[in-house]
Design a protein around this motif. Structure first.
Motif, mmCIF file in Angstrom:
data_model
loop_
_atom_site.group_PDB
_atom_site.id
_atom_site.type_symbol
_atom_site.label_atom_id
_atom_site.label_comp_id
_atom_site.label_asym_id
_atom_site.label_seq_id
_atom_site.Cartn_x
_atom_site.Cartn_y
_atom_site.Cartn_z
ATOM 1 N N GLU A 175 55.567 34.430 86.116
ATOM 2 C CA GLU A 175 56.628 35.098 85.361
ATOM 3 C C GLU A 175 57.442 36.007 86.282
ATOM 4 N N LYS A 176 58.739 36.081 86.002
ATOM 5 C CA LYS A 176 59.621 36.969 86.755
ATOM 6 C C LYS A 176 60.416 37.804 85.763
ATOM 7 N N LEU A 177 60.764 39.002 86.202
ATOM 8 C CA LEU A 177 61.638 39.859 85.424
ATOM 9 C C LEU A 177 63.079 39.683 85.863
ATOM 10 N N PHE A 178 63.976 39.658 84.887
ATOM 11 C CA PHE A 178 65.410 39.645 85.142
ATOM 12 C C PHE A 178 65.967 40.940 84.561
ATOM 13 N N PHE A 179 66.689 41.692 85.399
ATOM 14 C CA PHE A 179 67.126 43.026 85.016
ATOM 15 C C PHE A 179 68.601 43.075 84.649
ATOM 16 N N GLY A 180 68.918 44.035 83.763
ATOM 17 C CA GLY A 180 70.296 44.418 83.545
ATOM 18 C C GLY A 180 70.761 45.356 84.650
ATOM 19 N N TYR A 207 61.750 44.293 78.136
ATOM 20 C CA TYR A 207 61.138 45.504 78.679
ATOM 21 C C TYR A 207 62.190 46.604 78.845
ATOM 22 N N GLY A 251 58.087 34.936 79.224
ATOM 23 C CA GLY A 251 57.021 35.312 78.308
ATOM 24 C C GLY A 251 56.191 34.145 77.827
ATOM 25 N N SER A 297 60.044 37.751 76.151
ATOM 26 C CA SER A 297 59.603 39.121 76.431
ATOM 27 C C SER A 297 60.747 39.979 76.936
ATOM 28 N N SER A 315 61.775 38.457 80.463
ATOM 29 C CA SER A 315 61.059 37.383 81.148
ATOM 30 C C SER A 315 60.781 36.278 80.147
#
Lengths: 115, 110
Positions: free
Chosen positions: A102-107, A33, A96, A31, A94
């Motif tokens: 689930e965790k988000l990893f950001f730029g 975003y 997905g 996934s 993530s």
């Protein structure tokens, strides 16, 4: 150990110009975003892609288009930039897998100014 | 209308004391909550999370508390350190869509 890579880091556009923000992740995540961050508004979801080949609108999709080019890459396009699109844009990914944790990893973000 | 709200834009605490950051949500279907920390010119980074089946989760100096009946969660940092100065975002995960609050800017004074 790159994680999520966004380009460019900074961009200035004139009203009506178009541009594409690029994002790539090397974590084999399903996934991806796109968020924008505005003062007092927090992070708002523009579009997301739950898996390769799918894209869906988020909270603030108007004025944007996205392409999930492959599993690694997810681009955001502004067809005709407006001053209201001045913001900091973050790409995230993530796993997905549908897990509850689930965790988000950001730029690191793209600072976009539309004059 | 925002589904996740952080009503305090800023918080200032003395080094060594406790920092308490608050977050409220409106959607009772949310079942997993996260806190992210963001330094200037960087992307947000994951800090700690909690599932709705728990009411507390600890990780070192960071503890998150969840009150489902009040639709409220809080992040406690004890003791606070100057390096904790950052913007903290609360988030909720609902079927892999993540909703964020507006953030609280924490300033820890030496």
């Amino acid at each position: 150990n790159a994680g999520v890579t966004q380009t460019p880091k900074f961009q200035v556009l004139k009203t009506g110009q178009s541009m594409t923000l690029q994002c790539a992740q090397d974590m084999n995540h399903n996934s991806m975003y796109w968020y924008r961050q505005d003062p007092g508004m927090g992070l708002r979801l523009i579009y997301y892609s739950a898996s390769e080949g799918t894209t869906d609108k988020g909270e603030v999709p108007n004025g944007y288009n996205v392409s999930r080019l492959n599993k690694r890459e997810f681009s955001l396009r502004l067809e005709s930039a407006a001053p209201s699109q001045t913001s900091v844009y973050f790409c995230a990914s993530s796993e997905g897998q549908g897990g509850w944790d689930e965790k988000l990893f950001f730029g690191s973000g793209t600072q976009l100014s539309v004059l | 209308d925002q589904q996740v709200k952080q009503n305090s834009p800023s918080l200032s605490v003395q080094e060594g004391r406790i920092s308490i950051l608050n977050c409220d949500y409106t959607n009772s279907m949310f079942d997993y909550f996260l806190w992210y920390k963001k330094y200037p010119a960087e992307g947000p980074t994951f800090l700690i999370s909690i599932s709705s089946i728990k009411d507390k989760n600890e990780d070192g100096r960071f503890t998150v508390f969840l009150n489902k009946s009040a639709k409220h969660l809080s992040l406690h940092i004890v003791p606070s350190q100057p390096g904790d100065s950052a913007v903290y975002f609360c988030a909720a995960n609902n079927f892999n869509k993540f909703y964020f609050g507006s953030g609280t800017k924490l300033n820890v004074k030496p």
